[in-house]
Design a protein around this motif. Structure first.
Motif, PDB file in Angstrom:
ATOM      1  N   THR A 154       0.818  -1.222   0.000  1.00 50.53           N
ATOM      2  CA  THR A 154       0.000   0.000   0.000  1.00 50.53           C
ATOM      3  C   THR A 154       0.847   1.265   0.000  1.00 50.53           C
ATOM      4  OG1 THR A 154      -0.126  -0.145   2.407  1.00 50.53           O
ATOM      5  CG2 THR A 154      -1.911  -1.158   1.157  1.00 50.53           C
ATOM      6  N   VAL A 155       2.054   1.181   0.551  1.00 49.43           N
ATOM      7  CA  VAL A 155       2.917   2.367   0.593  1.00 49.43           C
ATOM      8  C   VAL A 155       3.312   2.791  -0.824  1.00 49.43           C
ATOM      9  CG1 VAL A 155       5.123   3.277   1.389  1.00 49.43           C
ATOM     10  CG2 VAL A 155       3.789   1.786   2.879  1.00 49.43           C
ATOM     11  N   SER A 156       3.726   1.814  -1.639  1.00 50.22           N
ATOM     12  CA  SER A 156       4.118   2.135  -3.027  1.00 50.22           C
ATOM     13  C   SER A 156       2.933   2.665  -3.812  1.00 50.22           C
ATOM     14  CB  SER A 156       4.690   0.890  -3.705  1.00 50.22           C
ATOM     15  OG  SER A 156       5.877   0.472  -3.069  1.00 50.22           O
ATOM     16  N   VAL A 157       1.750   2.066  -3.588  1.00 49.35           N
ATOM     17  CA  VAL A 157       0.552   2.530  -4.293  1.00 49.35           C
ATOM     18  C   VAL A 157       0.245   3.972  -3.906  1.00 49.35           C
ATOM     19  CG1 VAL A 157      -1.921   2.176  -4.560  1.00 49.35           C
ATOM     20  CG2 VAL A 157      -0.397   0.211  -4.506  1.00 49.35           C
ATOM     21  N   SER A 158       0.370   4.300  -2.609  1.00 53.43           N
ATOM     22  CA  SER A 158       0.087   5.665  -2.155  1.00 53.43           C
ATOM     23  C   SER A 158       1.056   6.669  -2.780  1.00 53.43           C
ATOM     24  CB  SER A 158       0.171   5.727  -0.627  1.00 53.43           C
ATOM     25  OG  SER A 158      -0.756   4.852  -0.028  1.00 53.43           O
ATOM     26  N   ILE A 159       2.341   6.286  -2.877  1.00 55.76           N
ATOM     27  CA  ILE A 159       3.328   7.192  -3.476  1.00 55.76           C
ATOM     28  C   ILE A 159       3.039   7.393  -4.961  1.00 55.76           C
ATOM     29  CG2 ILE A 159       5.784   7.492  -3.989  1.00 55.76           C
ATOM     30  CD1 ILE A 159       6.411   5.923  -1.464  1.00 55.76           C
ATOM     31  N   LEU A 160       2.667   6.313  -5.656  1.00 55.58           N
ATOM     32  CA  LEU A 160       2.333   6.427  -7.079  1.00 55.58           C
ATOM     33  C   LEU A 160       1.139   7.350  -7.291  1.00 55.58           C
ATOM     34  CD1 LEU A 160       2.817   2.713  -8.189  1.00 55.58           C
ATOM     35  CD2 LEU A 160       4.127   4.659  -9.006  1.00 55.58           C
ATOM     36  N   LYS A 161       0.139   7.232  -6.408  1.00 51.66           N
ATOM     37  CA  LYS A 161      -1.019   8.116  -6.511  1.00 51.66           C
ATOM     38  C   LYS A 161      -0.618   9.568  -6.249  1.00 51.66           C
ATOM     39  CE  LYS A 161      -4.465   4.671  -5.093  1.00 51.66           C
ATOM     40  NZ  LYS A 161      -5.450   4.312  -4.045  1.00 51.66           N
ATOM     41  N   ALA A 162       0.220   9.773  -5.227  1.00 57.90           N
ATOM     42  CA  ALA A 162       0.628  11.133  -4.883  1.00 57.90           C
ATOM     43  C   ALA A 162       1.421  11.789  -6.008  1.00 57.90           C
ATOM     44  CB  ALA A 162       1.454  11.118  -3.589  1.00 57.90           C
ATOM     45  N   LEU A 163       2.212  10.993  -6.721  1.00 54.00           N
ATOM     46  CA  LEU A 163       2.997  11.517  -7.847  1.00 54.00           C
ATOM     47  C   LEU A 163       2.173  11.640  -9.117  1.00 54.00           C
ATOM     48  CD1 LEU A 163       6.365   9.561  -7.360  1.00 54.00           C
ATOM     49  CD2 LEU A 163       5.870  11.924  -6.740  1.00 54.00           C
ATOM     50  N   GLY A 164       0.907  11.150  -9.075  1.00 56.80           N
ATOM     51  CA  GLY A 164       0.057  11.217 -10.253  1.00 56.80           C
ATOM     52  C   GLY A 164       0.426  10.224 -11.322  1.00 56.80           C
ATOM     53  N   LEU A 165       1.145   9.154 -10.940  1.00 59.03           N
ATOM     54  CA  LEU A 165       1.587   8.156 -11.910  1.00 59.03           C
ATOM     55  C   LEU A 165       0.616   6.993 -12.033  1.00 59.03           C
ATOM     56  CD1 LEU A 165       5.355   8.028 -10.934  1.00 59.03           C
ATOM     57  CD2 LEU A 165       4.297   9.307 -12.783  1.00 59.03           C
ATOM     58  N   GLN A 166      -0.416   6.964 -11.163  1.00 62.81           N
ATOM     59  CA  GLN A 166      -1.334   5.835 -11.186  1.00 62.81           C
ATOM     60  C   GLN A 166      -2.652   6.262 -10.569  1.00 62.81           C
ATOM     61  OE1 GLN A 166      -0.786   1.793  -9.026  1.00 62.81           O
ATOM     62  NE2 GLN A 166       0.374   1.656 -10.920  1.00 62.81           N
ATOM     63  N   ASN A 167      -3.766   5.827 -11.178  1.00 59.29           N
ATOM     64  CA  ASN A 167      -5.084   6.115 -10.638  1.00 59.29           C
ATOM     65  C   ASN A 167      -5.477   5.031  -9.644  1.00 59.29           C
ATOM     66  OD1 ASN A 167      -5.425   8.383 -12.273  1.00 59.29           O
ATOM     67  ND2 ASN A 167      -6.049   7.102 -13.992  1.00 59.29           N
ATOM     68  N   ASP A 168      -6.624   5.257  -8.963  1.00 57.94           N
ATOM     69  CA  ASP A 168      -7.120   4.239  -8.038  1.00 57.94           C
ATOM     70  C   ASP A 168      -7.383   2.962  -8.790  1.00 57.94           C
ATOM     71  OD1 ASP A 168      -9.085   6.662  -6.209  1.00 57.94           O
ATOM     72  OD2 ASP A 168      -6.994   6.048  -5.966  1.00 57.94           O
ATOM     73  N   PHE A 169      -7.044   1.838  -8.178  1.00 57.35           N
ATOM     74  CA  PHE A 169      -7.286   0.554  -8.804  1.00 57.35           C
ATOM     75  C   PHE A 169      -8.789   0.265  -8.829  1.00 57.35           C
ATOM     76  CE2 PHE A 169      -2.984   0.022  -7.105  1.00 57.35           C
ATOM     77  CZ  PHE A 169      -2.357  -0.248  -8.301  1.00 57.35           C
ATOM     78  N   GLU A 170      -9.283  -0.326  -9.910  1.00 62.11           N
ATOM     79  CA  GLU A 170     -10.688  -0.681 -10.021  1.00 62.11           C
ATOM     80  C   GLU A 170     -11.001  -1.879  -9.152  1.00 62.11           C
ATOM     81  OE1 GLU A 170     -11.598  -1.338 -14.041  1.00 62.11           O
ATOM     82  OE2 GLU A 170     -11.261   0.736 -14.667  1.00 62.11           O
ATOM     83  N   VAL A 171     -12.141  -1.843  -8.521  1.00 64.81           N
ATOM     84  CA  VAL A 171     -12.574  -2.954  -7.681  1.00 64.81           C
ATOM     85  C   VAL A 171     -13.271  -3.967  -8.558  1.00 64.81           C
ATOM     86  CG1 VAL A 171     -13.952  -3.610  -5.688  1.00 64.81           C
ATOM     87  CG2 VAL A 171     -12.873  -1.365  -5.760  1.00 64.81           C
ATOM     88  N   GLU A 172     -12.743  -5.181  -8.566  1.00 62.66           N
ATOM     89  CA  GLU A 172     -13.218  -6.191  -9.487  1.00 62.66           C
ATOM     90  C   GLU A 172     -14.460  -6.909  -8.985  1.00 62.66           C
ATOM     91  OE1 GLU A 172      -9.971  -8.750 -10.175  1.00 62.66           O
ATOM     92  OE2 GLU A 172      -8.729  -7.235 -11.152  1.00 62.66           O
ATOM     93  N   ASN A 173     -14.633  -7.033  -7.676  1.00 65.70           N
ATOM     94  CA  ASN A 173     -15.731  -7.797  -7.120  1.00 65.70           C
ATOM     95  C   ASN A 173     -16.864  -6.866  -6.753  1.00 65.70           C
ATOM     96  OD1 ASN A 173     -17.401  -9.336  -5.208  1.00 65.70           O
ATOM     97  ND2 ASN A 173     -15.770 -10.863  -5.399  1.00 65.70           N
ATOM     98  N   ASN A 174     -18.102  -7.168  -7.236  1.00 64.88           N
ATOM     99  CA  ASN A 174     -19.236  -6.309  -6.962  1.00 64.88           C
ATOM    100  C   ASN A 174     -19.561  -6.254  -5.477  1.00 64.88           C
ATOM    101  OD1 ASN A 174     -19.587  -5.670  -9.626  1.00 64.88           O
ATOM    102  ND2 ASN A 174     -20.900  -7.431 -10.031  1.00 64.88           N
ATOM    103  N   SER A 175     -19.368  -7.370  -4.787  1.00 64.49           N
ATOM    104  CA  SER A 175     -19.645  -7.393  -3.357  1.00 64.49           C
ATOM    105  C   SER A 175     -18.666  -6.499  -2.618  1.00 64.49           C
ATOM    106  CB  SER A 175     -19.541  -8.829  -2.831  1.00 64.49           C
ATOM    107  OG  SER A 175     -18.245  -9.335  -3.026  1.00 64.49           O
ATOM    108  N   ASP A 176     -17.417  -6.502  -3.058  1.00 66.95           N
ATOM    109  CA  ASP A 176     -16.440  -5.609  -2.441  1.00 66.95           C
ATOM    110  C   ASP A 176     -16.807  -4.154  -2.673  1.00 66.95           C
ATOM    111  OD1 ASP A 176     -15.079  -7.795  -1.634  1.00 66.95           O
ATOM    112  OD2 ASP A 176     -13.590  -7.726  -3.253  1.00 66.95           O
TER     113      ASP A 176
END
Length: 633
Positions: A82-104
């Motif tokens: 989650t730390v790497s994902v947060s840094i990627l989001k902060a740098l604008g290099l990656q959007n939020d990941f899509e949630v694949e499961n409808n229940s989730d």
């Protein structure tokens, strides 16, 4: 500078070392290294049917696979990075990941709705006066800069120094003022960036003007280049004309052709001719032959002295002087443009650099080297061992070899060329690399994640002779000179030389640093040395092979292929290219063409390598247990 910093952060900390792309749904292993979930899934699938564990592709830390689990289960059991994902989001290099499961998604929506309700309740609680719960905060006192209720205003803020105004009026005025301010700022910013009005200096205008200037410089250069090419073509034509139009050269060619043709037709014509006519013809041809010989010597002397191309060489010297003068006018950083673009001001290649250091690009055109007399393959795995990982190898003369089995925590000795196991030594910690000490029957061994170096005696039996405690962890090592080892540390990005003499206190062994890098992606880990004590380093991450003498960089050669290990052998540096299943070599002075070792049998993922006299030994990468012995003619 900021973009370069972001690129450095992304390259060093947010890049998957399997696909070399920015993390995509990263998963973290027990050792702390992260990889894309898809890359890890493909990696696990490859070794899933072979064994019940897999190693980290970078540090080889084992990761257990539960019995009966599928590759999908293995990936799902890993922690999200989650730390790497947060840094990627902060740098604008990656959007939020899509949630694949409808229940989730439903669960996420429910959580957000509950948070919204909680926030709403909090807002309602805060909008009431803390002293008079039933009264709203609808009055603002400018003197005390606080929102209060009407009752508090009449009791505590009714003095002449207080000025009370309805909160809605204050909020409305301040909102309108803020809107006007932001609108004005937005207009100013847009005008600064995009204004097309004449006379207004905007970023767009400055960029366009700069591009025009660059285009003018480019056109001037190409005009100069076209003139230069025209002079070069004229010079080539002048050289060709010199060869074909030189009178002496023409005469020699004409006399040669004439005499050869006359000699060929001489026999057929001589049978019906008068002897006196024949003798006259021979005498005439001898005269032509003497003239040919005379002109031949004149032409040979002109070629030897350089007079033959003198007419064209004058123009060549003019062009050469022009190019040399131009190169002297060009700043040094433009003569190595690509290298300088990758550096920050405080991010140098080496701390120790001399004027003799230089970089040589890898030559893709490889020559084959095939003077191998024997190619023998044998296994290093014991009968009771399920697998082994051969991370290091060294030769004891040309009669035996020592290998490091990192998985089984053993050092093994094999007889050559038969490949019979002679003895083995079990260790408490995982060994990593091994090297034979000069003029000794001992070997040095580095340990994985342990700041110690073992000195192991090999004759008559394997035994730990000495343990050298170090203040940092060393991974690579090689014999430098007698009683000294060169050792490398990835954490400190340096190579030291330490003594291994017997002393009462092992810590008395002094170390001298001969290589130090400040670059974040510099990892000196594999070492070898020449017969005269030069240390050659594989710099992982930059695909470099660097050679060091006493406190100076002698040469540094950058390859376009990833190097697994290196050794010096027969005046050359031999390198294994694991991903290409190749062994290549070049001269140990860093120059010359690259030679490709042509093997008689297949060699899969070559890893550790060592050579001595006419023997070269190579291990295959894990999970293979094979050792290749090459005997040269």
């Amino acid at each position: 500078m900021a973009d370069r910093k972001i690129r450095n952060i992304t390259s060093d900390y947010l890049t998957c070392s399997i696909c070399w792309n920015t993390y995509n749904d990263p998963k973290m292993l027990q050792c702390g290294h992260s990889y894309c979930s898809k890359c890890l899934y493909d990696y696990v699938c490859v070794i899933y049917l072979k064994r019940n564990c897999f190693e980290c592709p970078e540090c080889r830390h084992p990761q257990d696979i539960k019995s009966g689990s599928t590759p999908e289960d293995v990936i799902k059991s890993l922690r999200n990075d989650t730390v790497s994902v947060s840094i990627l989001k902060a740098l604008g290099l990656q959007n939020d990941f899509e949630v694949e499961n409808n229940s989730d998604m439903k669960i996420l929506t429910d959580i957000e709705s509950v948070d919204a309700e909680n926030n709403q309740e909090t807002d309602v609680a805060l909008s009431a006066c803390a002293r008079h719960r039933e009264k709203p905060l609808d009055v603002y006192c400018s003197k005390h800069d606080i929102a209060i209720c009407g009752l508090c205003a009449s009791v505590n803020h009714s003095g002449p120094e207080c000025e009370c105004t309805p909160v809605k009026v204050v909020i409305s005025k301040r909102q309108n003022a803020l809107k006007c301010l932001v609108a004005q700022q937005a207009s100013d910013v847009n005008q600064l960036f995009e204004s097309d009005r004449p006379g207004v200096k905007s970023i767009k205008f400055a960029h366009e003007e700069f591009q025009k200037s660059v285009s003018e410089v480019e056109e001037s250069f190409y005009a100069l280049y076209r003139d230069f090419k025209l002079h070069v073509e004229n010079l080539r034509k002048k050289a060709s004309d010199t060869v074909h139009l030189d009178k002496c050269s023409q005469k020699v060619k004409h006399l040669q052709d004439y005499l050869v043709e006359k000699i060929k037709s001489f026999d057929s014509d001589s049978s019906d001719c008068n002897p006196n006519a024949i003798l006259g013809t021979i005498s005439e041809l001898c005269g032509f032959s003497s003239e040919l010989q005379h002109n031949y010597h004149i032409l040979k002397e002109k070629v030897r002295t350089g007079e033959f191309m003198k007419h064209a060489e004058d123009d060549l010297h003019i062009l050469d002087a022009f190019v040399s003068a131009t190169k002297q006018l060009i700043p040094e950083r433009f003569q190595s443009f690509e290298e300088d673009m990758s550096l920050d001001e405080d991010d140098k290649d080496f701390v120790v650099v001399t004027n003799s250091g230089n970089f040589v690009d890898f030559v893709d055109e490889e020559e084959e080297l095939s003077d191998i007399a024997q190619h023998i393959i044998f296994s290093a795995k014991g009968s009771a061992e399920e697998s082994c990982m051969l991370s290091g190898i060294t030769l004891l003369g040309n009669t035996s070899t020592m290998v490091v089995d990192q998985v089984n925590k053993k050092i093994k000795k094999f007889k050559l060329p038969e490949g019979h196991l002679l003895s083995e030594l079990s260790l408490e910690n995982e060994p990593h690399q091994i090297a034979t000490l000069r003029e000794s029957d001992c070997v040095g061994v580095t340990l994985w994640e342990v700041p110690k170096i073992l000195i192991v005696s090999t004759d008559p039996a394997l035994s730990v002779l000495k343990v050298i405690d170090t203040n940092i962890e060393y991974l690579g090592l090689t014999s430098h000179v007698v009683d000294h080892l060169a050792v490398s540390s990835i954490q400190s990005r340096r190579v030291d030389v330490i003594g291994v003499n017997d002393t009462e206190n092992p810590n008395d062994n002094k170390s001298v640093t001969i290589f130090q890098s400040s670059r974040r992606r510099s990892f000196p880990d594999r070492l070898t040395s020449t017969h005269d004590g030069r240390v050659i380093v594989r710099n992982r991450g930059r695909n470099e092979v660097c050679c060091f003498g006493r406190h100076e960089l002698l040469w540094s050669r950058r390859l376009k292929r990833k190097i697994s290990d290196i050794t010096t052998f027969r005046g050359k540096v031999f390198a294994t290219l694991g991903r290409k299943n190749k062994i290549v070599s070049f001269r140990d002075d860093g120059h010359g063409e690259v030679e490709h070792l042509k093997t008689k049998m297949s060699l899969l993922h070559p890893w550790a390598i060592d050579g001595f006299k006419d023997c070269l030994v190579v291990t295959e990468d894990s999970p293979s247990d094979k050792i290749h012995l090459f005997v040269f003619s």
